[in-house]
Every structure is written in structure tokens, then in C-alpha cells.
Scaffold this motif. Structure first.
Motif, PDB file in Angstrom:
ATOM      1  N   VAL A   1       0.847  -1.193   0.000  1.00 32.51           N
ATOM      2  CA  VAL A   1       0.000   0.000   0.000  1.00 32.51           C
ATOM      3  C   VAL A   1       0.884   1.246   0.000  1.00 32.51           C
ATOM      4  O   VAL A   1       1.768   1.389   0.853  1.00 32.51           O
ATOM      5  CB  VAL A   1      -0.944   0.019   1.220  1.00 32.51           C
ATOM      6  CG1 VAL A   1      -1.706   1.344   1.286  1.00 32.51           C
ATOM      7  CG2 VAL A   1      -1.922  -1.155   1.148  1.00 32.51           C
ATOM      8  N   ASP A   2       0.636   2.141  -0.947  1.00 34.16           N
ATOM      9  CA  ASP A   2       1.361   3.403  -1.046  1.00 34.16           C
ATOM     10  C   ASP A   2       0.604   4.459  -0.240  1.00 34.16           C
ATOM     11  O   ASP A   2      -0.437   4.957  -0.672  1.00 34.16           O
ATOM     12  CB  ASP A   2       1.477   3.822  -2.511  1.00 34.16           C
ATOM     13  CG  ASP A   2       2.362   5.059  -2.709  1.00 34.16           C
ATOM     14  OD1 ASP A   2       2.383   5.922  -1.817  1.00 34.16           O
ATOM     15  OD2 ASP A   2       2.999   5.159  -3.774  1.00 34.16           O
ATOM     16  N   VAL A   3       1.112   4.823   0.920  1.00 31.55           N
ATOM     17  CA  VAL A   3       0.429   5.752   1.813  1.00 31.55           C
ATOM     18  C   VAL A   3       0.321   7.145   1.199  1.00 31.55           C
ATOM     19  O   VAL A   3      -0.724   7.802   1.293  1.00 31.55           O
ATOM     20  CB  VAL A   3       1.147   5.805   3.174  1.00 31.55           C
ATOM     21  CG1 VAL A   3       0.656   6.980   4.013  1.00 31.55           C
ATOM     22  CG2 VAL A   3       0.950   4.497   3.924  1.00 31.55           C
ATOM     23  N   ASP A   4       1.372   7.599   0.563  1.00 26.62           N
ATOM     24  CA  ASP A   4       1.333   8.931  -0.052  1.00 26.62           C
ATOM     25  C   ASP A   4       0.266   9.004  -1.134  1.00 26.62           C
ATOM     26  O   ASP A   4      -0.432  10.021  -1.274  1.00 26.62           O
ATOM     27  CB  ASP A   4       2.702   9.285  -0.636  1.00 26.62           C
ATOM     28  CG  ASP A   4       3.747   9.542   0.447  1.00 26.62           C
ATOM     29  OD1 ASP A   4       3.374  10.086   1.509  1.00 26.62           O
ATOM     30  OD2 ASP A   4       4.917   9.182   0.239  1.00 26.62           O
ATOM     31  N   GLN A   5       0.132   7.935  -1.887  1.00 27.74           N
ATOM     32  CA  GLN A   5      -0.894   7.890  -2.929  1.00 27.74           C
ATOM     33  C   GLN A   5      -2.289   7.910  -2.313  1.00 27.74           C
ATOM     34  O   GLN A   5      -3.199   8.584  -2.820  1.00 27.74           O
ATOM     35  CB  GLN A   5      -0.713   6.628  -3.773  1.00 27.74           C
ATOM     36  CG  GLN A   5      -1.603   6.545  -4.994  1.00 27.74           C
ATOM     37  CD  GLN A   5      -1.317   5.295  -5.808  1.00 27.74           C
ATOM     38  OE1 GLN A   5      -1.596   4.164  -5.383  1.00 27.74           O
ATOM     39  NE2 GLN A   5      -0.728   5.495  -6.980  1.00 27.74           N
ATOM     40  N   ALA A   6      -2.470   7.192  -1.210  1.00 24.49           N
ATOM     41  CA  ALA A   6      -3.761   7.171  -0.525  1.00 24.49           C
ATOM     42  C   ALA A   6      -4.127   8.558  -0.002  1.00 24.49           C
ATOM     43  O   ALA A   6      -5.271   9.017  -0.140  1.00 24.49           O
ATOM     44  CB  ALA A   6      -3.721   6.164   0.625  1.00 24.49           C
ATOM     45  N   MET A   7      -3.158   9.246   0.562  1.00 27.97           N
ATOM     46  CA  MET A   7      -3.409  10.589   1.089  1.00 27.97           C
ATOM     47  C   MET A   7      -3.718  11.572  -0.038  1.00 27.97           C
ATOM     48  O   MET A   7      -4.579  12.447   0.107  1.00 27.97           O
ATOM     49  CB  MET A   7      -2.211  11.056   1.913  1.00 27.97           C
ATOM     50  CG  MET A   7      -1.977  10.219   3.155  1.00 27.97           C
ATOM     51  SD  MET A   7      -0.407  10.589   3.969  1.00 27.97           S
ATOM     52  CE  MET A   7      -0.791  12.109   4.827  1.00 27.97           C
ATOM     53  N   ALA A   8      -3.036  11.425  -1.146  1.00 29.84           N
ATOM     54  CA  ALA A   8      -3.296  12.292  -2.288  1.00 29.84           C
ATOM     55  C   ALA A   8      -4.711  12.084  -2.821  1.00 29.84           C
ATOM     56  O   ALA A   8      -5.402  13.045  -3.190  1.00 29.84           O
ATOM     57  CB  ALA A   8      -2.266  12.047  -3.386  1.00 29.84           C
ATOM     58  N   ARG A   9      -5.143  10.841  -2.869  1.00 26.47           N
ATOM     59  CA  ARG A   9      -6.498  10.558  -3.324  1.00 26.47           C
ATOM     60  C   ARG A   9      -7.516  11.152  -2.347  1.00 26.47           C
ATOM     61  O   ARG A   9      -8.529  11.740  -2.746  1.00 26.47           O
ATOM     62  CB  ARG A   9      -6.707   9.049  -3.473  1.00 26.47           C
ATOM     63  CG  ARG A   9      -8.151   8.624  -3.690  1.00 26.47           C
ATOM     64  CD  ARG A   9      -8.830   9.350  -4.830  1.00 26.47           C
ATOM     65  NE  ARG A   9      -8.476   8.792  -6.127  1.00 26.47           N
ATOM     66  CZ  ARG A   9      -8.962   9.238  -7.278  1.00 26.47           C
ATOM     67  NH1 ARG A   9      -9.794  10.282  -7.271  1.00 26.47           N
ATOM     68  NH2 ARG A   9      -8.619   8.698  -8.417  1.00 26.47           N
ATOM     69  N   LEU A  10      -7.257  11.039  -1.057  1.00 28.54           N
ATOM     70  CA  LEU A  10      -8.170  11.600  -0.060  1.00 28.54           C
ATOM     71  C   LEU A  10      -8.277  13.111  -0.212  1.00 28.54           C
ATOM     72  O   LEU A  10      -9.340  13.700   0.048  1.00 28.54           O
ATOM     73  CB  LEU A  10      -7.686  11.237   1.344  1.00 28.54           C
ATOM     74  CG  LEU A  10      -8.668  11.486   2.498  1.00 28.54           C
ATOM     75  CD1 LEU A  10      -9.961  10.718   2.298  1.00 28.54           C
ATOM     76  CD2 LEU A  10      -8.025  11.101   3.828  1.00 28.54           C
ATOM     77  N   ASP A  11      -7.212  13.735  -0.659  1.00 27.97           N
ATOM     78  CA  ASP A  11      -7.217  15.180  -0.884  1.00 27.97           C
ATOM     79  C   ASP A  11      -8.140  15.597  -2.026  1.00 27.97           C
ATOM     80  O   ASP A  11      -8.405  16.794  -2.205  1.00 27.97           O
ATOM     81  CB  ASP A  11      -5.797  15.670  -1.195  1.00 27.97           C
ATOM     82  CG  ASP A  11      -4.973  15.905   0.059  1.00 27.97           C
ATOM     83  OD1 ASP A  11      -5.564  16.242   1.098  1.00 27.97           O
ATOM     84  OD2 ASP A  11      -3.745  15.766  -0.005  1.00 27.97           O
ATOM     85  N   SER A  12      -8.615  14.633  -2.808  1.00 29.56           N
ATOM     86  CA  SER A  12      -9.442  14.955  -3.969  1.00 29.56           C
ATOM     87  C   SER A  12     -10.912  14.596  -3.767  1.00 29.56           C
ATOM     88  O   SER A  12     -11.717  14.749  -4.691  1.00 29.56           O
ATOM     89  CB  SER A  12      -8.919  14.217  -5.210  1.00 29.56           C
ATOM     90  OG  SER A  12      -9.162  12.820  -5.103  1.00 29.56           O
ATOM     91  N   VAL A  13     -11.269  14.132  -2.560  1.00 32.63           N
ATOM     92  CA  VAL A  13     -12.640  13.669  -2.310  1.00 32.63           C
ATOM     93  C   VAL A  13     -13.336  14.621  -1.337  1.00 32.63           C
ATOM     94  O   VAL A  13     -13.125  14.543  -0.130  1.00 32.63           O
ATOM     95  CB  VAL A  13     -12.646  12.237  -1.741  1.00 32.63           C
ATOM     96  CG1 VAL A  13     -14.090  11.749  -1.582  1.00 32.63           C
ATOM     97  CG2 VAL A  13     -11.860  11.290  -2.632  1.00 32.63           C
ATOM     98  N   PRO A  14     -14.182  15.518  -1.836  1.00 31.65           N
ATOM     99  CA  PRO A  14     -14.884  16.437  -0.931  1.00 31.65           C
ATOM    100  C   PRO A  14     -16.081  15.772  -0.263  1.00 31.65           C
ATOM    101  O   PRO A  14     -16.735  14.895  -0.842  1.00 31.65           O
ATOM    102  CB  PRO A  14     -15.336  17.567  -1.856  1.00 31.65           C
ATOM    103  CG  PRO A  14     -15.530  16.895  -3.173  1.00 31.65           C
ATOM    104  CD  PRO A  14     -14.490  15.801  -3.249  1.00 31.65           C
ATOM    105  N   ILE A  15     -16.368  16.177   0.953  1.00 28.36           N
ATOM    106  CA  ILE A  15     -17.567  15.750   1.661  1.00 28.36           C
ATOM    107  C   ILE A  15     -18.510  16.946   1.717  1.00 28.36           C
ATOM    108  O   ILE A  15     -18.125  18.040   2.129  1.00 28.36           O
ATOM    109  CB  ILE A  15     -17.251  15.288   3.097  1.00 28.36           C
ATOM    110  CG1 ILE A  15     -16.215  14.158   3.088  1.00 28.36           C
ATOM    111  CG2 ILE A  15     -18.532  14.860   3.806  1.00 28.36           C
ATOM    112  CD1 ILE A  15     -16.672  12.898   2.420  1.00 28.36           C
TER     113      ILE A  15
END
Length: 418
Positions: free
Chosen positions: A21-35
Motif C-alpha cells: 500500500v502506497d500511503v502517499d498515494q492514498a493521502m493524495a487521493r483523499l485530498d481529492s474527495v470532498p464531503i
């Protein structure tokens, strides 16, 4: 504290790297998902059209915790405080009853100008806006029917309200550069035995077709429709049932809204996502927490919230699923409710993004269900919290429960003075 979080984060990155699991990639994806946070938590679904009026439509906000917003300015200030304690991108979901006007405006006559202050505020806060017609708490909804009403004049009033709401929604999208998702929900139904279940549904079908007849730019506006199992006063028959709106969204290719509290107690919307995506172009999720009924409790980091997030991540539905919140608890600090529920939703998304999904998928395809269960359970204990805390620091918000002291200070200085 910051140094400890950074050290824990580096160790967590290595632990996750060990399972692919690439943690940096996961965090970057989370940065693109608005609630999309819901404005109605801040004032118990009263709005500013007639804030002293009764809340109707089979919904109920319980409690009288001090400090609810009494004006749009107070509500925006409260939202700013809540958003300052929540990491990552956000949106705001508005109901039509949150208009601002110096003179009374009935709902079939709302215009973009009545929401101009919201748009200017959204620009300042760098937020997208979503919208909802308000088909409740109005003299013409007093008998429990709106878009399916048997009286043509009353039915037309609600059709015109929804048409006007679509134009407001499209204006939001045009002004803010991000499409507004407009959700249509109606409380229509009956308390007791119903003889003619067909005619109201025929009227609702025709009314909805008239509402969405005007073609709007999908870059500015997205139509969504929402079902419900029952409401207070509509325990025996709901016109806009799951079957009705699933059929409507499928046949008209609108977005379908799935609310976590709008189904039978043993049903969950996480299991409906993959099925619905076979037939509709988009989903709007109302993440909430029903307790015995559609009670709209504050979202927890519980199994169902996690399952909803996992479905989105596992099937890479980020461009097809819009995530909104829907709860209103007047028994606790309303700002804290926003913070708790939104942070929990984002935590669930992060945990889902840190799952070794491809490895699990391969294990399942190979028929090794023993390994699948073992890996699913073991990954729950991996140090996702260390990643969450580091992500919070990157967004300059509290990484732990210290945000509560900020809310308490705001309560003492602002809320208790109302």
C-alpha cells in the motif's frame, strides 16, 4: 507532539509498504474527495423563511442544546468554525429554506439572488455548493402530499418550486465552477391503510418529468432523486419508495440518492451501491446513522460507514459517487456534531484507501476465503491512525480530540451569547 506524529507516520508508511500500500498515494487521493456538509445541522432544519414554524414532513430534530444559528450570518460563522477543524476538501449542501430575502418569498418564486450571499461566501471559502428543494414545513404540505398531491394547483406549486430550485442549483454550478448536485426528496405518504397506491405514484412520476424537462448544463447541475421507507405520519405508505425512485433514476438516467436511514432496519446502503451503479450514471450518498428508525444521528466510525467508504474505494467510484452528510442532533453542540460526523466519514475513506485491495481481490479470485478473512481482519489493526494524524497536520487542523477545546471556547464566547 508534531515530532511524535511524524515519527509514527514514517513507521506506518513502512508497515503499509510491506503489504503493498502506497500511503502517499492514498493521502493524495483523499485530498481529492470532498464531503458535502449539510447546513441544517446548525439550526435544527428551521431555515430562515419561517424559523418559528413547525418542522414537518416526517422528520424531527430532538433536543434544545443552546446556541443554534438564528440567521444566515450566524450559520455561516458556525460552519466556518466547524470546517476549520476538519481536514481536506469540503462542500456545503443547502436547502431552499435557507434563502435570504428582506421581504417574504414563497418557494415557487425563489431566485438565485436569494442565495447570492451564500455564493459569495462559498467563493471566499473555496467551496462548492449543493442544493435541495424544501418540500416540507409549509402550509401546502400540511396534509402530507406535495409533488403527488391530488389537487392540481397544489401539485403545480411544488413543481414550480422544484423548477425554481433547479435554476438556483445551476447558477451555483456556473458561479463556482463545480456542478451542484440537487436532490429531490418528498415526504408524501399516509399514516394508515391506503386504498389507492397507484394514483399518487402516477402523479409523482408526471410531476418529476415536468420538473426535469428543462435541459440544464451538466457541468453546472446534476439531478438526484431520493427514496424513503417511511416517516412520522407516513408509516403505512410512502409514495416515493425505493422501487419508485430506483425505477425513475434508471429510466430517466438521473442520479440516485441512497440515504443510510431510508430503508428497513436490517438493510444497508453499502450493499446497494454496486447494484445501483449498474443502472444509474451517478449516486448521491446521504451518510447518516439510523437508530431503530431514520433518526439521523451523528455519523460514527462504525461498520456501515466503513463499508460505504470501502465500496467507493474498491470500485474506484470517485467520479460517480457524491458523498453528502445528513444528520441533525439538537441534543449536543451542533458544531461538534458536524466535526465528529465529517471527520469520521473522512477517516473511513482513509482506512478504505489504505486497504490492500488488489491483494484481497486476488485472494478472493483464487478461492482462498480463509486468507481473505484473515487479511481483512489483520489490516484493521494496522496503524491507520498515524496516517490520519499526519494528514490532519498537513491540513493544519487538530490531529486528535484537542479540537473539542476549540469548540468549547467558541461555545462560551459565541453560542452561549445567543
Amino acid at each position: 507532539m508534531t515530532k511524535l506524529i511524524e515519527q509514527a507516520f514514517e513507521l506506518a508508511k513502512q508497515r503499509y509498504a510491506d503489504i503493498g500500500v502506497d500511503v502517499d498515494q492514498a493521502m493524495a487521493r483523499l485530498d481529492s474527495v470532498p464531503i458535502s456538509m449539510h447546513c441544517w445541522q446548525g439550526d435544527d432544519v428551521r431555515g430562515f423563511e419561517n424559523p418559528q414554524g413547525a418542522l414537518t414532513g416526517g422528520i424531527q430534530a430532538t433536543g434544545n442544546y443552546p446556541g443554534k444559528a438564528r440567521s444566515a450570518a450566524e450559520l455561516r460563522a458556525d460552519l466556518e468554525k466547524a470546517m476549520s477543524l476538519i481536514p481536506g476538501p469540503k462542500r456545503l449542501n443547502l436547502h431552499a429554506i435557507y434563502l435570504e430575502s428582506e421581504s417574504p418569498v414563497d418557494r415557487d418564486a425563489i431566485e438565485p439572488k436569494h442565495f447570492a450571499n451564500w455564493v459569495e461566501w462559498a467563493k471566499q471559502q473555496k467551496l462548492g455548493l449543493d442544493f435541495n428543494p424544501s418540500c416540507f414545513s409549509h402550509p401546502l404540505s400540511a396534509d402530507g402530499f406535495t409533488l403527488s398531491h391530488a389537487d392540481p394547483a397544489i401539485r403545480q406549486f411544488w413543481i414550480d418550486h422544484c423548477k425554481a430550485s433547479r435554476r438556483v442549483s445551476a447558477w451555483f454550478g456556473e458561479q463556482l465552477g463545480t456542478p451542484s448536485v440537487m436532490n429531490i426528496w418528498v415526504p408524501d405518504g399516509m399514516k394508515d391503510l391506503t386504498v389507492d397506491r397507484l394514483a399518487p405514484r402516477q402523479r409523482l412520476l408526471s410531476a418529476l418529468d415536468e420538473v426535469i424537462a428543462e435541459k440544464l448544463n451538466p457541468q453546472h447541475h446534476i439531478d438526484a432523486v431520493e427514496s424513503k421507507l417511511f416517516g412520522i405520519g407516513a408509516e403505512s405508505y410512502t409514495v416515493g419508495s425505493n422501487e419508485f425512485f430506483m425505477g425513475y433514476a434508471t429510466s430517466r438516467q438521473t442520479a440516485l440518492t441512497l440515504d443510510a436511514g431510508h430503508f428497513h432496519p436490517t438493510e444497508v446502503i453499502s450493499d446497494k451501491i454496486s447494484t445501483a451503479m449498474l443502472y444509474v450514471p451517478r449516486l448521491l450518498l446521504h451518510v447518516s446513522r439510523p437508530v431503530r428508525w431514520d433518526s439521523d444521528h451523528v455519523v460514527l466510525l462504525d461498520d456501515e460507514t466503513q463499508a460505504i467508504a470501502s465500496e467507493i474505494v474498491r470500485h474506484q467510484l470517485f467520479d460517480k459517487v457524491h458523498i453528502g452528510l445528513d444528520f441533525f442532533d439538537a441534543s449536543i453542540n451542533r458544531i461538534a456534531a458536524w466535526v465528529i460526523g465529517t471527520r469520521n466519514t473522512k477517516k473511513a475513506l482513509l482506512r478504505a484507501l489504505l486497504e490492500p485491495t488488489e491483494r484481497l481481490r486476488q485472494t478472493e479470485a483464487a478461492g482462498d476465503y480463509t486468507a481473505r478473512l484473515a487479511l481483512l481482519e489483520e489490516q484493521k489493526s494496522l496503524p491507520w491512525q498515524a496516517v490520519w494524524e499526519a494528514w490532519c497536520l498537513r491540513h493544519d487542523v487538530p490531529a486528535d480530540a484537542s479540537w473539542l477545546s476549540d469548540v468549547r471556547h467558541y461555545e462560551q464566547q459565541i453560542l452561549n451569547q445567543r
